[in-house]
Design an enzyme around this catalytic site. Sequence first.
Site, PDB file in Angstrom:
ATOM      1  N   THR A  44      46.543  36.241  40.649  1.00  0.00           N
ATOM      2  CA  THR A  44      46.821  35.180  41.679  1.00  0.00           C
ATOM      3  C   THR A  44      48.076  34.292  41.265  1.00  0.00           C
ATOM      4  O   THR A  44      48.884  34.104  42.040  1.00  0.00           O
ATOM      5  CB  THR A  44      45.593  34.111  42.234  1.00  0.00           C
ATOM      6  N   HIS A  47      51.175  36.067  41.436  1.00  0.00           N
ATOM      7  CA  HIS A  47      51.732  36.033  42.958  1.00  0.00           C
ATOM      8  C   HIS A  47      52.229  34.676  43.103  1.00  0.00           C
ATOM      9  O   HIS A  47      53.444  34.734  43.716  1.00  0.00           O
ATOM     10  CB  HIS A  47      50.528  36.138  43.762  1.00  0.00           C
ATOM     11  N   CYS A 111      31.702  30.830  51.775  1.00  0.00           N
ATOM     12  CA  CYS A 111      31.906  29.755  52.613  1.00  0.00           C
ATOM     13  C   CYS A 111      32.988  29.900  53.379  1.00  0.00           C
ATOM     14  O   CYS A 111      33.930  30.278  52.962  1.00  0.00           O
ATOM     15  CB  CYS A 111      31.914  28.535  51.642  1.00  0.00           C
ATOM     16  N   ILE A 179      40.385  42.341  34.846  1.00  0.00           N
ATOM     17  CA  ILE A 179      39.031  42.210  35.558  1.00  0.00           C
ATOM     18  C   ILE A 179      38.468  43.592  35.546  1.00  0.00           C
ATOM     19  O   ILE A 179      37.330  43.474  35.170  1.00  0.00           O
ATOM     20  CB  ILE A 179      39.085  41.629  36.847  1.00  0.00           C
ATOM     21  N   ARG A 204      46.434  49.558  29.024  1.00  0.00           N
ATOM     22  CA  ARG A 204      45.146  49.107  29.600  1.00  0.00           C
ATOM     23  C   ARG A 204      44.163  49.988  29.414  1.00  0.00           C
ATOM     24  O   ARG A 204      42.842  49.582  29.294  1.00  0.00           O
ATOM     25  CB  ARG A 204      45.400  48.463  30.905  1.00  0.00           C
ATOM     26  N   THR A 292      33.713  39.124  46.611  1.00  0.00           N
ATOM     27  CA  THR A 292      34.395  37.905  46.767  1.00  0.00           C
ATOM     28  C   THR A 292      33.974  36.674  45.753  1.00  0.00           C
ATOM     29  O   THR A 292      32.758  36.505  45.884  1.00  0.00           O
ATOM     30  CB  THR A 292      35.200  37.481  48.090  1.00  0.00           C
TER      31      THR A 292
HETATM   32 ZN    ZN Z   1      30.638  26.344  53.773  1.00  0.00          ZN
END
Ligand code: ZN
Length: 346
Positions: A44, A47, A111, A179, A204, A292
């Site tokens: 990230t 990016h 969330c 990862i 890798r 996620t």
């Molecule tokens: Zn939430």
Amino acid sequence: MGTTMKAIMKHHLGPGAELREVPIPQIEPHEVLIQVKATSICGTDVHIYTWDAWAESRIKAPMVFGHEFSGVVVEVGRDVTGVKIGDHVSAETHVVCHQCLQCKTGQYHICQNTKILGVEFQGCFAEYVKMPAENIWKNPIDMPFEKASIQEPMGNAVHTVLAGPIAGKTVAVVGCGPIGIMAVAVAKASGATEVIAIDINDYRLDLARKVGATVTINSAQEDPVKRVMQVTEGTGVEVVCEMSGHPVAIRQAFEMLTNGGRMSILSLPTKPIELDITNQIVFKGVTVQGITGRKMYETWRQTSGLIHSGQVDVTPIITHTMPLENFKEGFDLMISGQCGKVVLLP
Ligand code: ZN
């Protein structure tokens, strides 16, 4: 402690970053201030550094970025309990709302109003970072800072691999960035019988072998589906961890998955991908999962335990450490792909 600190700042809406002297964050009553001892570079962050379409749509500048870290607590807000000065800590990078349906039902990792360290608020490529106390994960005092700093990304690997049964199963990890390499190590430590690592980067794949891959396949040089079928005596693998995000690799991943298998997808393809749902998902009766973040805090418990017990040795995965000031070298390494985790030391 002075009033300013060194930090890597996304200084403008475009490529690159600069080392700047910025104010040390002021904490709120529910927050803690941490002196950063180690901070690792995530995809990230690359990016954000290279400034692709995703970064352009999401990132405001100027801002300190970075979100993977470990350090020592140096100040606690007046409402904070359970975290004290001197604690060795890392942090869950997703700050959640506690109000939405998912939070109310204990699914904090999805969330609806997640705010991410170093994306929506000031990050940890700095000498100090502040976090809400509820996001703090305490590290064992004898866990080296470099290892503790990679628990956040390793948590993604742990969440993916352990999203279903793994002991006694055949597993393929498609895409062996840092990862993916961690996923290989976690699958091996968790009792998978075959751990097949697939990538187009030999550096890798060598790392994957070091941490426990039983078979490595360079998919630029041979057909990975054919090879997986040979290894599994024509059956296919029972679990695929999809970490490549590449359309061709994803279609191959479904083809190598056996009937009733599990496809756990952590990668973020940049565009919609065409799939043969009829033959590769429905008739095969496979389970497809989106993965996620990290479960709060089950995944942290698992990750910390795997590292601290030595069940997963992350030493070979951390291939480079360097001073914070040398961040450009770190980003160049990440862009080249000739590295595992790159850890910066403020
Ligand atoms: Zn939430």
